[in-house]
Write a protein that holds these residues in place. Structure first.
Motif, PDB file in Angstrom:
ATOM      1  N   SER A   1       0.888  -1.016   0.052  1.00 52.57           N
ATOM      2  CA  SER A   1       0.010   0.123   0.139  1.00 52.57           C
ATOM      3  C   SER A   1       0.843   1.307   0.186  1.00 52.57           C
ATOM      4  O   SER A   1       0.605   2.184  -0.534  1.00 52.57           O
ATOM      5  CB  SER A   1      -0.877   0.020   1.227  1.00 52.57           C
ATOM      6  N   ILE A   2       1.919   1.362   0.619  1.00 50.85           N
ATOM      7  CA  ILE A   2       2.995   2.267   0.906  1.00 50.85           C
ATOM      8  C   ILE A   2       3.528   2.730  -0.661  1.00 50.85           C
ATOM      9  O   ILE A   2       3.502   3.816  -1.126  1.00 50.85           O
ATOM     10  CB  ILE A   2       4.016   1.962   1.583  1.00 50.85           C
ATOM     11  N   LEU A   3       3.852   1.553  -1.174  1.00 55.17           N
ATOM     12  CA  LEU A   3       4.372   1.964  -2.605  1.00 55.17           C
ATOM     13  C   LEU A   3       3.475   2.281  -3.565  1.00 55.17           C
ATOM     14  O   LEU A   3       3.725   3.195  -4.523  1.00 55.17           O
ATOM     15  CB  LEU A   3       4.843   0.383  -3.126  1.00 55.17           C
ATOM     16  N   GLU A   4       2.306   1.641  -3.578  1.00 56.45           N
ATOM     17  CA  GLU A   4       1.130   2.229  -4.418  1.00 56.45           C
ATOM     18  C   GLU A   4       0.834   3.657  -4.275  1.00 56.45           C
ATOM     19  O   GLU A   4       0.578   4.385  -5.325  1.00 56.45           O
ATOM     20  CB  GLU A   4      -0.055   1.146  -4.279  1.00 56.45           C
TER      21      GLU A   4
ATOM     22  N   THR B   1      -4.178   8.190   6.580  1.00 57.47           N
ATOM     23  CA  THR B   1      -3.460   7.158   6.226  1.00 57.47           C
ATOM     24  C   THR B   1      -2.718   7.155   5.029  1.00 57.47           C
ATOM     25  O   THR B   1      -1.288   6.579   4.957  1.00 57.47           O
ATOM     26  CB  THR B   1      -4.188   5.653   6.121  1.00 57.47           C
ATOM     27  N   VAL B   2      -2.986   7.712   3.990  1.00 60.84           N
ATOM     28  CA  VAL B   2      -2.314   8.137   2.778  1.00 60.84           C
ATOM     29  C   VAL B   2      -1.304   9.187   3.170  1.00 60.84           C
ATOM     30  O   VAL B   2       0.025   8.973   2.724  1.00 60.84           O
ATOM     31  CB  VAL B   2      -3.219   8.929   1.704  1.00 60.84           C
ATOM     32  N   VAL B   3      -1.417  10.118   3.919  1.00 60.25           N
ATOM     33  CA  VAL B   3      -0.372  10.899   4.307  1.00 60.25           C
ATOM     34  C   VAL B   3       0.626  10.128   5.026  1.00 60.25           C
ATOM     35  O   VAL B   3       1.760  10.341   5.048  1.00 60.25           O
ATOM     36  CB  VAL B   3      -1.034  12.069   5.206  1.00 60.25           C
ATOM     37  N   ASN B   4       0.424   9.448   6.022  1.00 60.03           N
ATOM     38  CA  ASN B   4       1.250   8.357   6.470  1.00 60.03           C
ATOM     39  C   ASN B   4       2.029   7.700   5.625  1.00 60.03           C
ATOM     40  O   ASN B   4       3.298   7.406   5.809  1.00 60.03           O
ATOM     41  CB  ASN B   4       0.546   7.696   7.563  1.00 60.03           C
ATOM     42  N   TYR B   5       1.378   6.953   4.835  1.00 58.43           N
ATOM     43  CA  TYR B   5       2.190   6.182   3.774  1.00 58.43           C
ATOM     44  C   TYR B   5       3.197   6.957   2.959  1.00 58.43           C
ATOM     45  O   TYR B   5       4.169   6.381   2.964  1.00 58.43           O
ATOM     46  CB  TYR B   5       1.097   5.448   2.873  1.00 58.43           C
ATOM     47  N   LEU B   6       2.963   8.198   2.501  1.00 59.44           N
ATOM     48  CA  LEU B   6       3.765   8.870   1.774  1.00 59.44           C
ATOM     49  C   LEU B   6       4.894   9.262   2.608  1.00 59.44           C
ATOM     50  O   LEU B   6       6.035   9.359   2.249  1.00 59.44           O
ATOM     51  CB  LEU B   6       3.083  10.268   1.076  1.00 59.44           C
ATOM     52  N   GLN B   7       4.694   9.438   3.722  1.00 64.52           N
ATOM     53  CA  GLN B   7       5.803  10.017   4.832  1.00 64.52           C
ATOM     54  C   GLN B   7       6.780   8.640   5.068  1.00 64.52           C
ATOM     55  O   GLN B   7       7.963   8.929   4.843  1.00 64.52           O
ATOM     56  CB  GLN B   7       5.220  10.333   6.229  1.00 64.52           C
ATOM     57  N   GLN B   8       6.172   7.568   5.220  1.00 66.20           N
ATOM     58  CA  GLN B   8       6.817   6.483   5.305  1.00 66.20           C
ATOM     59  C   GLN B   8       7.754   5.910   4.104  1.00 66.20           C
ATOM     60  O   GLN B   8       8.820   5.497   4.160  1.00 66.20           O
ATOM     61  CB  GLN B   8       5.899   5.279   5.846  1.00 66.20           C
ATOM     62  N   ALA B   9       7.166   6.388   2.942  1.00 73.06           N
ATOM     63  CA  ALA B   9       7.891   6.175   1.745  1.00 73.06           C
ATOM     64  C   ALA B   9       9.047   7.209   1.579  1.00 73.06           C
ATOM     65  O   ALA B   9      10.135   6.546   0.880  1.00 73.06           O
ATOM     66  CB  ALA B   9       6.930   6.515   0.328  1.00 73.06           C
ATOM     67  N   ARG B  10       9.002   8.212   2.083  1.00 72.67           N
ATOM     68  CA  ARG B  10      10.257   8.902   2.001  1.00 72.67           C
ATOM     69  C   ARG B  10      11.223   8.483   3.100  1.00 72.67           C
ATOM     70  O   ARG B  10      12.432   8.686   2.702  1.00 72.67           O
ATOM     71  CB  ARG B  10       9.730  10.512   2.284  1.00 72.67           C
ATOM     72  N   GLU B  11      10.749   8.145   4.300  1.00 70.38           N
ATOM     73  CA  GLU B  11      11.578   7.831   5.374  1.00 70.38           C
ATOM     74  C   GLU B  11      12.424   6.545   4.849  1.00 70.38           C
ATOM     75  O   GLU B  11      13.611   6.351   5.394  1.00 70.38           O
ATOM     76  CB  GLU B  11      10.818   7.762   6.592  1.00 70.38           C
ATOM     77  N   GLN B  12      11.816   5.635   4.465  1.00 72.46           N
ATOM     78  CA  GLN B  12      12.260   4.347   3.856  1.00 72.46           C
ATOM     79  C   GLN B  12      13.284   4.446   2.792  1.00 72.46           C
ATOM     80  O   GLN B  12      13.713   3.294   2.450  1.00 72.46           O
ATOM     81  CB  GLN B  12      11.090   3.285   4.015  1.00 72.46           C
ATOM     82  N   GLY B  13      13.215   5.446   2.083  1.00 71.60           N
ATOM     83  CA  GLY B  13      14.004   5.750   0.744  1.00 71.60           C
ATOM     84  C   GLY B  13      13.183   5.370  -0.548  1.00 71.60           C
ATOM     85  O   GLY B  13      14.009   5.191  -1.537  1.00 71.60           O
TER      86      GLY B  13
END
Length: 321
Positions: free
Chosen positions: A19-22, A47-59
């Motif tokens: 979901s994070i990647l999508e 949750t989308v905001v959370n996913y996008l933040q995690q996508a940046r943090e995880q590289g």
């Protein structure tokens, strides 16, 4: 505090990481807005905001600063022409902002580093904040070298944490300096410099081809005073002789010349002349109180690339008047 999703969890029957990647793909590539993504994934907008933040943090997503664009600014043009810089990235804004400058450096500096580089890292809050905000980007065969000795400090941004964090973010080998920044006497410092481990470290320092560094101010609250390197009396002694700031723990004048004095014999770390002739010397700094030292460092030729903000850039150029 924002909750961090566990990538091992499943949401609506699919792994959270999927979901994070999508979400990242839809937002950054297909340019969907957050509400559209929330509808497609059947999750809330939060949750989308959370996913996008995690996508940046995880590289998964890497935001880069296009230095060519920022170099077209009037302030940038003037700084580059005045001091012969390769690039000057000037962060927009009406007030000095250490964190904005650190973030800009975190996005920009990795583009300057190449496979096989030996990268020197100095000490300071700006450098620490830059390292904290860097996104993971492996650079092959990179060696990161601590340029200033360690010290007891009221700050979390110790010398070794600055170099270690940069190495971690760029998957490089870190070589920390296992010595205090300042010893109790010149005699003690001289003995320590002859230790094989310390001599080996400075042999590596001699091979540095790129460096990232900051400058410090000249007041009672400056880092060199609060960390115990210099006393108020030391500051006054150097100021009387023309010092305007601190570079790698050493005092410099308005032309960037290293002013040797009471603390130099006790210091373990590079002297400013080691920053001359590098293929990239990156100065990352913010604050009008640091403008004289920044100008000195650029005048001396230690700086090829500058990252600062508008008010600090204006203060630097205002010193010409």
């Amino acid at each position: 505090m924002r909750a961090i999703e566990d990538p091992g969890r499943r949401v609506r029957g699919r792994p959270v990481e999927d979901s994070i990647l999508e979400a990242a793909w839809l937002y950054y590539v297909e340019e969907c807005n957050q509400s559209e993504i929330a509808e497609q994934l059947s999750v809330s907008r939060a949750t989308v905001v959370n996913y996008l933040q995690q996508a940046r943090e995880q590289g998964y997503i890497e935001l880069r600063v296009d230095a060519a664009v920022f170099n077209r600014q009037q302030l940038s043009n003037t700084l580059r022409e005045r001091f012969g810089l390769a690039a000057a990235l000037v962060v927009p804004g009406r007030e000095p902002s250490l964190r904005s400058v650190a973030l800009a450096a975190a996005r920009y500096c990795p583009d300057l580093i190449e496979r096989g580089d030996i990268l020197g890292i100095s000490w300071g809050e700006t450098i620490y904040e830059m390292a904290e905000r860097m996104l993971p980007r492996p650079i092959a065969d990179l060696t990161v070298v601590q340029m200033v000795g360690s010290m007891p400090s009221p700050y979390i941004f110790t010398s070794e944490s600055c170099s270690t964090n940069v190495a971690l973010k760029l998957s490089g080998r870190v070589v920390n300096l296992y010595a205090p920044a300042a010893l109790s006497s010149p005699e003690a410092a001289a003995i320590l410099r002859e230790e094989p481990l310390i001599r080996q470290h400075f042999s590596l320092v001699d091979g540095i081809d790129k460096a990232i560094f900051a400058v410090g101010s000249m007041d009672a609250e400056s880092h060199v005073v609060r960390s115990g390197i210099a006393t108020i009396e030391d500051i006054a002694w150097y100021a009387e002789r023309g010092a305007v700031g601190v570079l790698c723990g050493r005092f410099i004048d308005a032309t960037g010349r290293h002013l040797e004095g009471p603390i130099d014999g006790r210091m373990i770390g590079v002297t400013p002349d080691k920053l001359s002739g590098l293929s990239a010397g990156v100065l990352v700094a913010s604050g009008k109180d640091r403008a004289p030292a920044m100008r000195g460092a650029m005048s001396a030729g230690y700086v090829t690339h500058l990252v600062t903000d508008e008010p600090t850039a204006e203060a630097i150029l205002g010193l010409d008047g």
